[in-house]
Design a protein around this motif. Structure first.
Motif, PDB file in Angstrom:
ATOM      1  N   THR A 128      -9.022   1.906  -7.990  1.00  0.00           N
ATOM      2  CA  THR A 128      -9.378   3.016  -8.791  1.00  0.00           C
ATOM      3  C   THR A 128      -8.876   2.966 -10.398  1.00  0.00           C
ATOM      4  OG1 THR A 128      -7.008   3.839  -9.103  1.00  0.00           O
ATOM      5  CG2 THR A 128      -9.110   4.247  -7.251  1.00  0.00           C
ATOM      6  N   THR A 184       7.471   6.271 -13.082  1.00  0.00           N
ATOM      7  CA  THR A 184       6.483   6.652 -12.984  1.00  0.00           C
ATOM      8  C   THR A 184       5.480   7.865 -14.534  1.00  0.00           C
ATOM      9  OG1 THR A 184       7.200   9.206 -12.164  1.00  0.00           O
ATOM     10  CG2 THR A 184       7.166   7.366 -10.828  1.00  0.00           C
ATOM     11  N   THR A 187      -6.910   2.963 -12.256  1.00  0.00           N
ATOM     12  CA  THR A 187      -5.640   3.898 -13.091  1.00  0.00           C
ATOM     13  C   THR A 187      -4.160   3.911 -13.215  1.00  0.00           C
ATOM     14  OG1 THR A 187      -5.455   5.166 -10.376  1.00  0.00           O
ATOM     15  CG2 THR A 187      -7.370   6.322 -11.774  1.00  0.00           C
ATOM     16  N   GLN A 213       0.691  -1.175  -0.004  1.00  0.00           N
ATOM     17  CA  GLN A 213      -0.259   0.284  -0.412  1.00  0.00           C
ATOM     18  C   GLN A 213       0.202   1.296   0.139  1.00  0.00           C
ATOM     19  OE1 GLN A 213      -3.370   0.326   0.039  1.00  0.00           O
ATOM     20  NE2 GLN A 213      -3.041   2.519  -0.863  1.00  0.00           N
ATOM     21  N   HIS A 245      -3.624   0.537 -10.845  1.00  0.00           N
ATOM     22  CA  HIS A 245      -4.433   0.620  -9.173  1.00  0.00           C
ATOM     23  C   HIS A 245      -5.152  -0.465  -8.838  1.00  0.00           C
ATOM     24  CE1 HIS A 245      -5.825   2.062  -5.584  1.00  0.00           C
ATOM     25  NE2 HIS A 245      -4.480   2.652  -4.994  1.00  0.00           N
ATOM     26  N   SER A 286       1.724   9.776 -10.191  1.00  0.00           N
ATOM     27  CA  SER A 286       0.958   9.929 -11.719  1.00  0.00           C
ATOM     28  C   SER A 286       0.205  10.970 -12.165  1.00  0.00           C
ATOM     29  CB  SER A 286      -0.324   8.680 -11.091  1.00  0.00           C
ATOM     30  OG  SER A 286      -1.324   9.583 -10.375  1.00  0.00           O
ATOM     31  N   LEU A 297       1.977   1.811  -3.314  1.00  0.00           N
ATOM     32  CA  LEU A 297       0.895   2.591  -3.952  1.00  0.00           C
ATOM     33  C   LEU A 297       0.691   3.746  -3.894  1.00  0.00           C
ATOM     34  CD1 LEU A 297      -2.122  -0.607  -4.042  1.00  0.00           C
ATOM     35  CD2 LEU A 297      -0.359   0.182  -5.902  1.00  0.00           C
ATOM     36  N   ASN A 298       0.711   4.334  -2.972  1.00  0.00           N
ATOM     37  CA  ASN A 298       0.222   5.947  -2.447  1.00  0.00           C
ATOM     38  C   ASN A 298       1.326   6.773  -3.103  1.00  0.00           C
ATOM     39  OD1 ASN A 298      -1.606   4.962  -0.542  1.00  0.00           O
ATOM     40  ND2 ASN A 298      -0.390   4.595   1.554  1.00  0.00           N
ATOM     41  N   THR A 346       1.206   6.969  -6.924  1.00  0.00           N
ATOM     42  CA  THR A 346      -0.220   7.271  -6.563  1.00  0.00           C
ATOM     43  C   THR A 346       0.174   9.079  -7.194  1.00  0.00           C
ATOM     44  OG1 THR A 346      -1.789   5.448  -5.827  1.00  0.00           O
ATOM     45  CG2 THR A 346      -2.099   8.442  -6.315  1.00  0.00           C
ATOM     46  N   ARG A 347       1.346   9.265  -6.222  1.00  0.00           N
ATOM     47  CA  ARG A 347       1.496  10.601  -5.831  1.00  0.00           C
ATOM     48  C   ARG A 347       1.883  11.702  -7.053  1.00  0.00           C
ATOM     49  NH1 ARG A 347       5.744  11.181  -0.970  1.00  0.00           N
ATOM     50  NH2 ARG A 347       3.406   9.739   0.279  1.00  0.00           N
ATOM     51  N   LEU A 380      -0.362   3.715 -12.415  1.00  0.00           N
ATOM     52  CA  LEU A 380       0.853   5.099 -11.948  1.00  0.00           C
ATOM     53  C   LEU A 380       1.721   4.187 -12.550  1.00  0.00           C
ATOM     54  CD1 LEU A 380      -0.880   3.107  -8.134  1.00  0.00           C
ATOM     55  CD2 LEU A 380      -1.240   5.475  -9.210  1.00  0.00           C
TER      56      LEU A 380
END
Length: 603
Positions: A212, A148, A214, A100, A209, A110, A103-104, A107-108, A216
């Protein structure tokens, strides 16, 4: 020997000649031993060759089929190993989906692409440490990277990889994004985000993700060829085999050094060739195609070694069989050859020749019949010969009773006295010698005479011939006195002396020498001249004539000169009849060096 005896001998000779002609003198004669050998060779070779050809073809077809099946099985095993390897690498690309914190962070970052993006050191340090934990004991992994969306790069090899990536030079990203999170195997390419660009093959996946859905970024594992080589080398294949790996777009993935060469495109590599087995297996998981090129020569090497060994053993077995065939044929033919040799002796007049009865079969029975025939011929010849001798003695006695020898002697004595009265001493000597010749031939009834008497007869004969020959013939009688008392057949030297006078004197002076000596239990009487001599062919022809068993009348019809060689033949045949085949008349001669006639009789 008389006419009946000659006819009997002639019939025996004809029988043997006919048998020998059928055995060995036909125009297209092929020996029995050769027939046996041909038969044995055919019986051995033909079945062996036929069975060998069919066995080899069946064996070759089985080897080829088994080879192809085993090759396909091995290729499938290699494909499973390749899938297992790709799955191991693929698990690395899925690792961020189960963390996780990862993933966080992803995501930041992305967002949209930023050319001058700056990644904080504390963030890159944590992620790089996370990625580097997957590279332990995997020397073929050159780098594990996360690209990324906004342009940053996290890497297990932070010291050798740039912190940012550029769209140019990373065309592979479009293919990865097009798969929407699916596994992508990127063919070998230049990775320009390293300090020093590397040629790598990559396994990549877009990071989506899980909630979501989406994007990443992209996780990518760069590999060297070492991993694929290790997978392909697990299976022990032939040393000259070659393997190719293509992705689902039929682009070559392995080996690196052939990439881009049209000669090794997917279509050309998967095409069948006469000297290679081409096997292709595809993976449902990785979509990779494994193509193997295995030389038939390598696969058949063991079979060829076995075939060579079999051929060597077969050839040795054939030669052994041929040797046994030769041995058996010799054993079968030897009794027949022996019987043929005995027949030849009988043909030449030796009626003492007997065949050894070796085999207990038809040939043995034939030998028994032959021995019986020889015994019967001996008996008949002996009976006819003795009968004719008694007839001749009776005729001689009758002739002597009709013509009083004293009348001839008195007449010659009257001629001698008249010659002496007219002082014709030479005529007197000739008449005296002639009287002694007549007295020797007519009055001596005993058949054996002493050698001394025979030499006196020769001396009287030469005295008469010296009147005709003048000084052209010189005579030397050199006989050991110990030989003079030996008994010899009557009138055996006269034909030899007569032969020298008839044939050796050709406008030259000739010396005639008569000698006698002992050798063990045999007496040798030799008549030598230094006349014109004879060629080897002439000597061979005379030997053939004197050894011939043809009756006199038949021989007269055969030769133009009726009486030529008859005296020599009579001497030789008389000696052989009296003493056996070891004795007789033997002739040696050379052109211009004279001739030698040797009489051999037992003492």
């Amino acid at each position: 020997m008389g006419e009946s005896s000659h006819q009997l001998r002639f019939l025996a000779a004809i029988c043997c000649e006919e048998a020998l002609r059928t055995m060995g003198k036909q125009p297209y004669f092929f020996p029995l031993r050769g027939k046996f050998l041909v038969l044995f060779v055919l019986l051995i070779t033909v079945p062996f060759v036929i069975s060998g050809i069919f066995t080899y073809r069946k064996y070759a077809a089985d080897v080829d089929r088994n080879t192809r099946e085993s090759t396909l099985t091995i290729m499938e095993q290699m494909n499973l190993n390749l899938d297992r390897y790709v799955k191991d690498i693929d698990r690395l690309t899925q690792a961020p989906l189960y963390d996780q914190e990862m993933l966080n962070i992803l995501t930041r970052y992305s967002g949209t692409y930023e050319p001058d993006l700056y990644l904080p050191l504390e963030v890159t340090g944590d992620i790089n440490l996370f990625l580097s934990s997957f590279t332990s004991e995997r020397t073929e992994i050159k780098g594990i990277l996360i690209f990324t969306n906004n342009g940053g790069i996290f890497s297990s090899s932070a010291n050798t990889v740039f912190r940012n990536w550029e769209p140019g030079g990373n065309e592979w990203m479009a293919d990865v994004r097009a798969r929407e999170g699916g596994l992508v195997i990127v063919p070998p390419h230049k990775a320009n985000y390293y300090d020093f660009p590397l040629e790598v093959i990559s396994i990549a996946r877009e990071i989506v993700h899980p909630r979501t859905r989406t994007s990443l970024g992209i996780m990518k594992v760069d590999l060297s060829a070492e991993g694929f080589e290790r997978v392909l080398s697990v299976v022990d294949f032939t040393p000259n085999s070659r393997f190719f790996i293509f992705n689902q777009d039929q682009l070559m993935v392995y080996p690196f050094h052939l990439i881009g060469d049209e000669k090794w495109s997917f279509k050309s590599v998967t095409r069948d060739t006469p000297d290679h087995i081409v096997s292709t297996v595809s993976s449902q998981y990785s979509k990779l195609s494994l193509v193997g090129h295995i030389p038939l020569e390598d696969l058949r090497q063991d079979a060829q070694e076995l075939t060579t060994f079999t051929v060597i053993i077969s050839v040795i077995s054939l030669f052994v069989a041929y040797g046994i065939a030769v041995f058996i044929s010799n054993r079968l033919v030897t009794p027949i050859r022996h019987l043929k040799g005995r027949m030849s002796l009988v043909q030449n007049g030796s009626f003492q020749a007997k065949a050894s009865i070796i085999p207990n079969d038809e040939i043995g029975q034939l030998a028994i019949a032959f021995n019986t025939m020889v015994d019967e011929l001996n008996r008949l010849v002996r009976e006819v010969y003795e009968t004719r001798i008694r007839e001749r003695e009776a005729e001689l006695s009758a002739l002597q009773s009709q013509i009083n020898p004293h009348f001839l002697y008195n007449t010659l004595e009257s001629i001698n006295m008249l010659a002496m009265h007219n002082n014709q001493l030479q005529i007197s000597d000739i008449v005296t010698s002639l009287g002694k010749l007549l007295r020797y031939t007519v009055e001596k009834s005993e058949r054996p005479v002493t050698l001394k008497d025979e030499l006196l007869f020769v001396d009287h004969y030469l005295q008469i011939q010296s009147f005709r020959l003048k000084n052209r013939l010189h005579t030397v009688i050199d006989v050991d006195p110990s030989c003079e008392d030996c008994l010899v057949p009557k009138l055996i030297l006269h034909p030899l002396i007569e032969n020298v006078i008839e044939h050796a004197l050709h406008q030259k002076t000739v010396t005639l020498r008569v000698t006698a000596h002992f050798e063990e239990d045999d007496l040798f009487i030799q008549v030598i001249d230094d006349g014109v001599g004879m060629t080897a062919n002439q000597v061979e022809e005379i030997n053939r004539r004197i050894n011939s068993r043809l009756p006199s009348q038949l021989e007269q019809d055969q030769f133009d000169k009726v009486r030529k060689g008859f005296g020599l033949k009579n001497v030789h045949q008389r000696l052989r009849i009296l003493y056996g085949d070891r004795y007789g008349l033997f002739i040696e001669s050379l052109v211009a060096e004279g001739s030698s006639f040797v009489i051999k009789i037992p003492v």
